[in-house]
Scaffold this motif. Structure first.
Motif, PDB file in Angstrom:
ATOM      1  N   LEU A 158       1.028  -1.170  -0.004  1.00 25.74           N
ATOM      2  CA  LEU A 158       0.045   0.097  -0.110  1.00 25.74           C
ATOM      3  C   LEU A 158       0.951   1.139   0.154  1.00 25.74           C
ATOM      4  O   LEU A 158       0.571   2.154  -0.632  1.00 25.74           O
ATOM      5  N   GLU A 159       1.918   1.114   0.776  1.00 26.57           N
ATOM      6  CA  GLU A 159       2.999   2.153   0.641  1.00 26.57           C
ATOM      7  C   GLU A 159       3.343   2.759  -0.624  1.00 26.57           C
ATOM      8  O   GLU A 159       3.546   3.937  -1.128  1.00 26.57           O
ATOM      9  N   ALA A 160       3.972   1.667  -1.292  1.00 23.06           N
ATOM     10  CA  ALA A 160       4.472   1.710  -2.565  1.00 23.06           C
ATOM     11  C   ALA A 160       3.404   2.317  -3.559  1.00 23.06           C
ATOM     12  O   ALA A 160       3.762   3.289  -4.573  1.00 23.06           O
ATOM     13  N   LEU A 161       2.273   1.987  -3.428  1.00 19.29           N
ATOM     14  CA  LEU A 161       1.019   2.389  -4.318  1.00 19.29           C
ATOM     15  C   LEU A 161       0.769   4.064  -3.852  1.00 19.29           C
ATOM     16  O   LEU A 161       0.782   4.596  -4.715  1.00 19.29           O
ATOM     17  N   MET A 162       0.715   4.287  -2.700  1.00 16.03           N
ATOM     18  CA  MET A 162       0.473   5.698  -2.206  1.00 16.03           C
ATOM     19  C   MET A 162       1.461   6.606  -2.405  1.00 16.03           C
ATOM     20  O   MET A 162       1.073   7.774  -2.557  1.00 16.03           O
ATOM     21  N   ARG A 163       2.555   6.123  -2.487  1.00 17.61           N
ATOM     22  CA  ARG A 163       3.901   7.032  -2.834  1.00 17.61           C
ATOM     23  C   ARG A 163       3.799   7.550  -4.136  1.00 17.61           C
ATOM     24  O   ARG A 163       4.231   8.653  -4.418  1.00 17.61           O
ATOM     25  N   ARG A 164       3.091   6.896  -5.017  1.00 18.55           N
ATOM     26  CA  ARG A 164       2.798   7.244  -6.611  1.00 18.55           C
ATOM     27  C   ARG A 164       1.466   7.344  -6.693  1.00 18.55           C
ATOM     28  O   ARG A 164       0.991   7.078  -7.647  1.00 18.55           O
ATOM     29  N   ALA A 165       0.575   7.963  -5.714  1.00 21.08           N
ATOM     30  CA  ALA A 165      -0.784   8.180  -5.692  1.00 21.08           C
ATOM     31  C   ALA A 165      -1.165   8.648  -7.039  1.00 21.08           C
ATOM     32  O   ALA A 165      -0.679   9.767  -7.415  1.00 21.08           O
ATOM     33  N   GLY A 166      -2.210   8.126  -7.742  1.00 25.01           N
ATOM     34  CA  GLY A 166      -2.749   8.813  -9.008  1.00 25.01           C
ATOM     35  C   GLY A 166      -1.919   8.434 -10.328  1.00 25.01           C
ATOM     36  O   GLY A 166      -2.484   8.574 -11.362  1.00 25.01           O
ATOM     37  N   GLN A 167      -0.746   7.796 -10.111  1.00 22.65           N
ATOM     38  CA  GLN A 167      -0.121   7.334 -11.138  1.00 22.65           C
ATOM     39  C   GLN A 167      -0.163   5.652 -11.064  1.00 22.65           C
ATOM     40  O   GLN A 167      -0.865   5.177 -10.153  1.00 22.65           O
ATOM     41  N   VAL A 168       0.104   5.172 -12.428  1.00 22.86           N
ATOM     42  CA  VAL A 168       0.014   3.429 -12.512  1.00 22.86           C
ATOM     43  C   VAL A 168       1.511   3.176 -11.848  1.00 22.86           C
ATOM     44  O   VAL A 168       2.564   3.396 -12.664  1.00 22.86           O
ATOM     45  N   VAL A 169       1.544   2.282 -11.117  1.00 21.98           N
ATOM     46  CA  VAL A 169       2.785   1.670 -10.499  1.00 21.98           C
ATOM     47  C   VAL A 169       2.865   0.193 -11.227  1.00 21.98           C
ATOM     48  O   VAL A 169       1.743  -0.653 -11.268  1.00 21.98           O
ATOM     49  N   GLU A 170       3.808   0.046 -12.233  1.00 20.56           N
ATOM     50  CA  GLU A 170       4.134  -1.136 -12.881  1.00 20.56           C
ATOM     51  C   GLU A 170       4.317  -2.287 -11.954  1.00 20.56           C
ATOM     52  O   GLU A 170       4.938  -2.303 -10.777  1.00 20.56           O
ATOM     53  N   ARG A 171       3.749  -3.639 -12.486  1.00 19.18           N
ATOM     54  CA  ARG A 171       3.917  -4.651 -11.761  1.00 19.18           C
ATOM     55  C   ARG A 171       5.371  -4.876 -11.025  1.00 19.18           C
ATOM     56  O   ARG A 171       5.605  -5.336 -10.072  1.00 19.18           O
ATOM     57  N   ALA A 172       6.287  -4.927 -12.033  1.00 20.44           N
ATOM     58  CA  ALA A 172       7.734  -5.255 -11.704  1.00 20.44           C
ATOM     59  C   ALA A 172       8.268  -4.216 -10.472  1.00 20.44           C
ATOM     60  O   ALA A 172       8.892  -4.560  -9.667  1.00 20.44           O
ATOM     61  N   ALA A 173       7.820  -2.846 -10.576  1.00 17.49           N
ATOM     62  CA  ALA A 173       8.048  -2.062  -9.828  1.00 17.49           C
ATOM     63  C   ALA A 173       7.352  -2.324  -8.189  1.00 17.49           C
ATOM     64  O   ALA A 173       8.131  -2.087  -7.448  1.00 17.49           O
ATOM     65  N   LEU A 174       6.316  -2.754  -8.326  1.00 12.76           N
ATOM     66  CA  LEU A 174       5.702  -3.112  -7.107  1.00 12.76           C
ATOM     67  C   LEU A 174       6.437  -4.229  -6.573  1.00 12.76           C
ATOM     68  O   LEU A 174       6.634  -4.174  -5.013  1.00 12.76           O
ATOM     69  N   ILE A 175       6.919  -5.254  -7.252  1.00 13.32           N
ATOM     70  CA  ILE A 175       7.363  -6.431  -6.653  1.00 13.32           C
ATOM     71  C   ILE A 175       8.887  -5.851  -6.176  1.00 13.32           C
ATOM     72  O   ILE A 175       9.070  -6.441  -5.024  1.00 13.32           O
ATOM     73  N   GLU A 176       9.188  -5.241  -6.774  1.00 11.39           N
ATOM     74  CA  GLU A 176      10.767  -4.859  -6.269  1.00 11.39           C
ATOM     75  C   GLU A 176      10.763  -3.984  -5.171  1.00 11.39           C
ATOM     76  O   GLU A 176      11.310  -4.252  -4.178  1.00 11.39           O
ATOM     77  N   ALA A 177       9.604  -3.095  -4.887  1.00 10.70           N
ATOM     78  CA  ALA A 177       9.615  -2.040  -3.813  1.00 10.70           C
ATOM     79  C   ALA A 177       9.155  -2.915  -2.552  1.00 10.70           C
ATOM     80  O   ALA A 177       9.490  -2.905  -1.358  1.00 10.70           O
ATOM     81  N   VAL A 178       8.245  -4.209  -2.895  1.00 13.99           N
ATOM     82  CA  VAL A 178       7.831  -4.959  -1.888  1.00 13.99           C
ATOM     83  C   VAL A 178       8.758  -6.221  -1.062  1.00 13.99           C
ATOM     84  O   VAL A 178       9.007  -6.257  -0.040  1.00 13.99           O
ATOM     85  N   TRP A 179       9.145  -6.873  -2.090  1.00 16.62           N
ATOM     86  CA  TRP A 179      10.093  -7.815  -2.145  1.00 16.62           C
ATOM     87  C   TRP A 179      11.637  -7.722  -2.346  1.00 16.62           C
ATOM     88  O   TRP A 179      12.320  -8.737  -2.175  1.00 16.62           O
ATOM     89  N   GLY A 180      11.956  -6.679  -2.876  1.00 19.96           N
ATOM     90  CA  GLY A 180      13.404  -6.567  -3.575  1.00 19.96           C
ATOM     91  C   GLY A 180      13.465  -7.180  -4.633  1.00 19.96           C
ATOM     92  O   GLY A 180      12.871  -8.247  -5.059  1.00 19.96           O
ATOM     93  N   PHE A 181      14.650  -6.781  -5.574  1.00 16.20           N
ATOM     94  CA  PHE A 181      14.888  -7.024  -6.832  1.00 16.20           C
ATOM     95  C   PHE A 181      15.659  -8.318  -6.801  1.00 16.20           C
ATOM     96  O   PHE A 181      15.804  -9.221  -7.786  1.00 16.20           O
TER      97      PHE A 181
END
Ligand code: CA
Length: 226
Positions: A158-181
């Protein structure tokens, strides 16, 4: 004071090391982006001097990843061009100050002292979209005044999404933000967590805030049709 210098040009790196060590700083040098990122995350530095033009991962990306992972070490960026967009981009991504190349050692040392004196950067404490509030200090999610119990993973998502609220966050970017690359996460794991998050955040509330953008990713925003 421990300083990390991320600079690929050996002459420049040697000059920086010498100048900073003469000022009494303990200096570690990394010669490319991924190495700099790794050092910054595995050791506590008081300041990072970060070149923009680096092999394998540029300084912008290093700064972005550090801030995304809540690393609060002050960053002084070295930009080769004094083009305003570069400077703005660097500062937006979490750099604290910048020095344009070529620079005199005196100027660099003065900036290092000024940035180091400020200490770790402040974090934004609350993210807000409509009546949904994410408190990064207390790690609480609140909607319409009601506390929503979230697991650590759900909170990060939720934090990764809300930091870019109003924008589309790509799946890969979300996975990286939450679980690391480094980690291999199945795409349907992300879908499962989004669905859990949706059931907690949007269930029984209007407007629905967690939006799917098919084939691209997800977005936290006010649904225009709601
Ligand atoms: Ca460079």
């Amino acid at each position: 004071m421990k300083l990390l210098v991320v600079e690929d040009e050996p002459k420049m790196a040697a000059l920086l090391r010498k100048g900073l060590e003469e000022e009494g700083y303990a200096v570690t040098v990394a010669a490319d982006g991924p190495t700099g990122l790794e050092y910054a995350q595995t050791s506590d530095f008081d300041l990072i001097v970060l070149d923009v033009m680096l092999p394998r991962m540029d300084g912008f990306e290093v700064a972005r990843r550090l801030r995304a992972r809540h690393n609060r070490t002050p960053i002084l960026m070295l930009t080769a061009r004094d083009a305003a967009p570069d400077v703005v981009k660097g500062l937006n991504l979490g750099a604290d100050d910048y020095v344009t190349k070529p620079f005199s050692l005196e100027i660099l040392l003065a900036r290092v002292r000024a940035v180091a004196r400020r200490g770790p950067i402040a974090q934004p404490v609350r993210l807000r979209v409509a009546d949904l509030v994410l408190d990064l200090g207390t790690h609480e999610a609140i909607r319409g005044g009601e506390r929503i119990p979230l697991t650590k993973t759900e909170f990060s998502l939720l934090e990764a999404l809300m930091r870019r609220a109003g924008q589309v966050v790509e799946r890969a970017a979300l996975i990286e933000a939450v679980w690391g690359f480094e980690k291999d996460i199945e795409s349907n794991t992300l879908d499962a967590f989004i669905s859990l998050l949706r059931s907690k955040v949007d269930h029984g509330s209007r407007p629905k805030l967690i939006q799917t953008v098919r084939g691209i990713g997800f977005s936290v925003r006010m649904d225009r049709d709601a």
